[in-house]
Design a protein around this motif. Structure first.
Motif, PDB file in Angstrom:
ATOM      1  N   ASP A 126      80.172  49.751  12.091  1.00  0.00           N
ATOM      2  CA  ASP A 126      81.184  48.766  11.729  1.00  0.00           C
ATOM      3  C   ASP A 126      81.098  48.410  10.249  1.00  0.00           C
ATOM      4  N   LEU A 127      79.877  48.245   9.734  1.00  0.00           N
ATOM      5  CA  LEU A 127      79.701  47.908   8.321  1.00  0.00           C
ATOM      6  C   LEU A 127      80.132  49.061   7.410  1.00  0.00           C
ATOM      7  N   ARG A 128      79.869  50.294   7.813  1.00  0.00           N
ATOM      8  CA  ARG A 128      80.247  51.449   6.994  1.00  0.00           C
ATOM      9  C   ARG A 128      81.750  51.664   6.957  1.00  0.00           C
ATOM     10  N   ASN A 129      82.446  51.304   8.017  1.00  0.00           N
ATOM     11  CA  ASN A 129      83.877  51.583   8.098  1.00  0.00           C
ATOM     12  C   ASN A 129      84.755  50.510   7.464  1.00  0.00           C
ATOM     13  N   LYS A 130      84.179  49.410   7.045  1.00  0.00           N
ATOM     14  CA  LYS A 130      84.942  48.345   6.397  1.00  0.00           C
ATOM     15  C   LYS A 130      84.868  48.509   4.883  1.00  0.00           C
TER      16      LYS A 130
ATOM     17  N   ILE B 288      68.349  47.253  11.935  1.00  0.00           N
ATOM     18  CA  ILE B 288      68.761  45.859  11.832  1.00  0.00           C
ATOM     19  C   ILE B 288      67.729  44.988  12.526  1.00  0.00           C
ATOM     20  N   ASP B 289      67.317  43.936  11.847  1.00  0.00           N
ATOM     21  CA  ASP B 289      66.404  42.953  12.426  1.00  0.00           C
ATOM     22  C   ASP B 289      67.267  41.900  13.125  1.00  0.00           C
ATOM     23  N   PHE B 290      67.461  42.066  14.425  1.00  0.00           N
ATOM     24  CA  PHE B 290      68.364  41.178  15.156  1.00  0.00           C
ATOM     25  C   PHE B 290      67.781  39.779  15.346  1.00  0.00           C
ATOM     26  N   ASP B 291      66.470  39.597  15.141  1.00  0.00           N
ATOM     27  CA  ASP B 291      65.902  38.255  15.221  1.00  0.00           C
ATOM     28  C   ASP B 291      66.402  37.385  14.074  1.00  0.00           C
ATOM     29  N   LYS B 292      66.631  37.996  12.922  1.00  0.00           N
ATOM     30  CA  LYS B 292      67.101  37.270  11.746  1.00  0.00           C
ATOM     31  C   LYS B 292      68.599  37.425  11.537  1.00  0.00           C
ATOM     32  N   SER B 293      69.244  38.262  12.323  1.00  0.00           N
ATOM     33  CA  SER B 293      70.641  38.608  12.103  1.00  0.00           C
ATOM     34  C   SER B 293      71.561  37.950  13.115  1.00  0.00           C
ATOM     35  N   ASN B 294      72.838  38.288  12.974  1.00  0.00           N
ATOM     36  CA  ASN B 294      73.903  37.856  13.873  1.00  0.00           C
ATOM     37  C   ASN B 294      74.041  36.342  13.893  1.00  0.00           C
ATOM     38  N   THR B 295      73.812  35.712  12.754  1.00  0.00           N
ATOM     39  CA  THR B 295      73.971  34.270  12.631  1.00  0.00           C
ATOM     40  C   THR B 295      75.198  33.988  11.780  1.00  0.00           C
ATOM     41  N   GLU B 296      75.856  32.873  12.052  1.00  0.00           N
ATOM     42  CA  GLU B 296      77.020  32.480  11.262  1.00  0.00           C
ATOM     43  C   GLU B 296      76.567  32.131   9.852  1.00  0.00           C
ATOM     44  N   TYR B 297      77.236  32.715   8.860  1.00  0.00           N
ATOM     45  CA  TYR B 297      76.847  32.519   7.473  1.00  0.00           C
ATOM     46  C   TYR B 297      78.084  32.707   6.606  1.00  0.00           C
ATOM     47  N   LYS B 298      78.502  31.679   5.925  1.00  0.00           N
ATOM     48  CA  LYS B 298      79.662  31.735   5.021  1.00  0.00           C
ATOM     49  C   LYS B 298      80.900  32.311   5.717  1.00  0.00           C
ATOM     50  N   LYS B 299      81.200  31.819   6.896  1.00  0.00           N
ATOM     51  CA  LYS B 299      82.363  32.222   7.693  1.00  0.00           C
ATOM     52  C   LYS B 299      82.325  33.691   8.117  1.00  0.00           C
ATOM     53  N   GLY B 300      81.159  34.264   8.164  1.00  0.00           N
ATOM     54  CA  GLY B 300      80.964  35.632   8.629  1.00  0.00           C
ATOM     55  C   GLY B 300      79.650  35.696   9.391  1.00  0.00           C
ATOM     56  N   LYS B 301      79.191  36.891   9.683  1.00  0.00           N
ATOM     57  CA  LYS B 301      77.906  37.067  10.349  1.00  0.00           C
ATOM     58  C   LYS B 301      76.950  37.775   9.406  1.00  0.00           C
ATOM     59  N   LEU B 302      75.745  37.247   9.317  1.00  0.00           N
ATOM     60  CA  LEU B 302      74.721  37.805   8.443  1.00  0.00           C
ATOM     61  C   LEU B 302      73.898  38.819   9.207  1.00  0.00           C
ATOM     62  N   TYR B 303      73.687  39.990   8.600  1.00  0.00           N
ATOM     63  CA  TYR B 303      72.833  41.025   9.178  1.00  0.00           C
ATOM     64  C   TYR B 303      71.765  41.396   8.166  1.00  0.00           C
ATOM     65  N   VAL B 304      70.523  41.446   8.626  1.00  0.00           N
ATOM     66  CA  VAL B 304      69.377  41.828   7.801  1.00  0.00           C
ATOM     67  C   VAL B 304      69.008  43.256   8.185  1.00  0.00           C
TER      68      VAL B 304
ATOM     69  N   LEU C  59      77.629  42.865   0.520  1.00  0.00           N
ATOM     70  CA  LEU C  59      76.176  42.943   0.338  1.00  0.00           C
ATOM     71  C   LEU C  59      75.754  41.700  -0.425  1.00  0.00           C
ATOM     72  N   GLU C  60      75.091  40.797   0.257  1.00  0.00           N
ATOM     73  CA  GLU C  60      74.704  39.513  -0.324  1.00  0.00           C
ATOM     74  C   GLU C  60      73.475  39.643  -1.224  1.00  0.00           C
TER      75      GLU C  60
ATOM     76  N   LYS D 277      70.725  42.188   2.894  1.00  0.00           N
ATOM     77  CA  LYS D 277      71.395  41.141   3.646  1.00  0.00           C
ATOM     78  C   LYS D 277      72.891  41.338   3.449  1.00  0.00           C
ATOM     79  N   VAL D 278      73.578  41.650   4.540  1.00  0.00           N
ATOM     80  CA  VAL D 278      74.995  41.969   4.500  1.00  0.00           C
ATOM     81  C   VAL D 278      75.746  40.959   5.347  1.00  0.00           C
ATOM     82  N   ILE D 279      76.846  40.418   4.780  1.00  0.00           N
ATOM     83  CA  ILE D 279      77.699  39.509   5.523  1.00  0.00           C
ATOM     84  C   ILE D 279      78.876  40.309   6.061  1.00  0.00           C
TER      85      ILE D 279
END
Length: 127
Positions: A43-47, A78-94, A118-119, A108-110
């Motif tokens: 999903d991240l690569r295709n956007k 992907i570290d899902f323990d630190k990811s998939n959280t709401e961040y700046k109106k998007g989802k943060l993935y580590v 890429l944050e 860290k990608v939103i």
């Protein structure tokens, strides 16, 4: 019915079946992303991918470049323990990955609905 006749019918059916399977799947960008890690990275690569100011500064340091970022988005974990959280109106993935020089990195990608940003980029210390 002789064995040769049955075998001929089998081969004709096999060829027709292979033709239809090839027809259905040709021209499609078919992927089998069953696991969450593969789905999110795909999903991240295709956007459309953008870089924040902080990430652009790190890229200017020359220890990492955009090919390392693309490689990490292809093969990273992907570290899902630190990811998939709401961040700046998007989802943060580590995402953990490596550069071409084997330096461990942490991205860290939103993930927004229409783009990915890429944050930050961090060097990860060796364990």
């Amino acid at each position: 019915m002789k064995f040769t006749h049955r075998f001929a019918y089998y081969l004709v059916g096999l060829v027709i079946g292979c033709f239809f399977v090839g027809l259905v799947f040709s021209g499609k960008d078919t992927r089998c992303n069953y696991f969450p890690n593969a789905r999110v990275l795909n999903d991240l690569r295709n956007k459309p991918f953008h870089y924040s100011d902080e990430a652009s500064k790190v890229l200017a340091e020359k220890w990492i470049d955009t090919s390392d970022i693309k490689n990490t988005l292809q093969f990273g974990d992907i570290d899902f323990d630190k990811s998939n959280t709401e961040y700046k109106k998007g989802k943060l993935y580590v995402i953990e990955g490596k550069t071409l020089k084997n330096q461990k990195v942490l991205l860290k990608v939103i993930n927004y609905p229409g783009k990915a940003v890429l944050e930050s980029i961090e060097k990860k210390q060796a364990d």
